[in-house]
Write a protein that holds these residues in place. Structure first.
Motif, PDB file in Angstrom:
ATOM      1  N   VAL A  38       0.844  -1.192   0.000  1.00  0.00           N
ATOM      2  CA  VAL A  38       0.000   0.000   0.000  1.00  0.00           C
ATOM      3  C   VAL A  38       0.882   1.246   0.000  1.00  0.00           C
ATOM      4  O   VAL A  38       1.657   1.472   0.933  1.00  0.00           O
ATOM      5  N   ASP A  39       0.797   2.011  -1.056  1.00  0.00           N
ATOM      6  CA  ASP A  39       1.573   3.255  -1.183  1.00  0.00           C
ATOM      7  C   ASP A  39       3.064   3.023  -0.922  1.00  0.00           C
ATOM      8  O   ASP A  39       3.723   3.809  -0.232  1.00  0.00           O
ATOM      9  N   TYR A  43       2.252  -3.940   4.308  1.00  0.00           N
ATOM     10  CA  TYR A  43       1.392  -3.846   5.482  1.00  0.00           C
ATOM     11  C   TYR A  43       1.442  -5.139   6.290  1.00  0.00           C
ATOM     12  O   TYR A  43       1.232  -6.224   5.763  1.00  0.00           O
ATOM     13  N   ASN A  85       1.360  -0.573  -5.254  1.00  0.00           N
ATOM     14  CA  ASN A  85       0.050  -0.977  -4.745  1.00  0.00           C
ATOM     15  C   ASN A  85      -0.304  -2.344  -5.327  1.00  0.00           C
ATOM     16  O   ASN A  85      -0.402  -2.490  -6.547  1.00  0.00           O
ATOM     17  N   LYS A 283      -2.502   3.053   5.338  1.00  0.00           N
ATOM     18  CA  LYS A 283      -1.852   4.192   4.695  1.00  0.00           C
ATOM     19  C   LYS A 283      -0.975   5.021   5.633  1.00  0.00           C
ATOM     20  O   LYS A 283      -0.011   5.652   5.187  1.00  0.00           O
ATOM     21  N   SER A 284      -1.293   5.012   6.925  1.00  0.00           N
ATOM     22  CA  SER A 284      -0.547   5.881   7.841  1.00  0.00           C
ATOM     23  C   SER A 284      -0.337   5.271   9.219  1.00  0.00           C
ATOM     24  O   SER A 284      -0.153   5.993  10.196  1.00  0.00           O
ATOM     25  N   ARG A 290       3.801  -1.003   9.145  1.00  0.00           N
ATOM     26  CA  ARG A 290       4.134  -0.677   7.770  1.00  0.00           C
ATOM     27  C   ARG A 290       5.648  -0.721   7.544  1.00  0.00           C
ATOM     28  O   ARG A 290       6.398  -0.040   8.227  1.00  0.00           O
TER      29      ARG A 290
END
Length: 296
Positions: A38-39, A43, A85, A283-284, A290
């Motif tokens: 993811v980005d 993950y 992605n 995402k964050s 991450r």
């Protein structure tokens, strides 16, 4: 793709092959796992790796490398792919050697990994499920993520043949277990988030992370509490919300189970809130969740 047979990474699709005498191919003696990309970050890679190596131990496969080396190889494979992605799927096999039943003729266990680019936008619409008539795997095999997915495949096919997205397995005692590649959860009429025990089913990394993030909903008083326990079919079907949870579906609302409409027949507040929390986390989230990929 990475292959320990060839000792490196390739971006040539014609070279992405596995030997036919690999026991994962002709005997199903292998385990696997998947991490979302993811980005530009992997993950829950650490969490998936721990489950991956746990599955290998249960399958009596000694990895060719230690955990840190495997992690480095996986990150390098994603880097070489330039994919930002998608997903990373990886396997440990008892290895090539012969076509016998026992792996004693295998020279070395093998590690494979492949990067899969996202091809379509995510779909979070409500779905229908049915009760699976395909027997669930015994706990010894259900709790490890092996390549023996024929029951899962037949369960998924049964669902599709009946106009449903997935079929729900029940355990040997008749309690709600899991879907063919995802966990299941409910919101009771007492507004509690409820999930079946993990002792007899695959310990879903996404499901466990959802349980952690759900603590935020308790603080916001969107749910009264969180429980992991046995769930009867009757209890599940009369829940005010039902959802499937997994790396492939994230958190997806179930609107109908067999002939029973769930709740009001639409996505519930808790289901939508949990999906938003997991998407934000992907995402964050913290560095423990991450793993940044150092692209060339």
């Amino acid at each position: 793709m990475y292959s320990s047979v060839f000792g490196g990474i390739t971006t040539d699709q014609s070279a992405m092959v596995i030997p036919m005498d690999d026991h994962m191919v002709h005997r199903g003696h292998g385990v696997f796992d998947t991490a979302a990309i993811v980005d530009g970050c992997l993950y829950e890679l650490e969490q998936h790796l721990d489950r991956f190596l746990g599955s290998a131990k249960q399958a009596k496969i000694n990895p060719p490398f230690d955990k840190q080396t495997i992690k480095t190889i996986l990150v390098q494979t994603v880097s070489a792919s330039s994919c930002r992605n998608g997903s990373l799927r990886y396997w440990l096999s008892s290895g090539p050697g012969d076509f016998q039943l026992s792996p004693t003729g295998c020279h070395q266990s093998t590690l494979y990994a492949i990067v899969i680019q996202d091809q379509s936008p995510p779909n979070y619409s409500g779905i229908k499920v049915i009760t699976s008539s395909i027997p669930i795997k015994p706990p010894q095999f259900a709790i490890m993520k092996s390549v023996n997915y024929l029951p899962n495949v037949l369960s998924k096919m049964e669902a599709e043949e009946n106009g449903a997205y997935a079929a729900i397995w029940l355990d040997q005692q008749g309690f709600v277990a899991e879907g063919p590649s995802m966990n299941v959860a409910f919101v009771t009429h007492e507004n509690e988030l409820l999930m079946p025990r993990f002792e007899k089913i695959l310990s879903g990394c996404t499901a466990k992370r959802v349980l952690e993030l759900a603590g935020n909903l308790v603080k916001e008083e969107k749910v009264r509490g969180i429980k992991v326990r046995d769930v009867t079919v009757e209890e599940g079907k009369r829940a005010q919300e039902m959802m499937l949870i997994g790396s492939g579906v994230l958190v997806r609302p179930v609107l109908q189970w067999d002939n029973q409409v769930i709740g009001k027949g639409k996505a519930g507040v808790v289901t939508v809130s949990l999906r938003k929390l997991i998407l934000e986390d992907m995402k964050s989230g913290p560095s423990t969740i991450r793993t940044a990929v150092p692209y060339v």
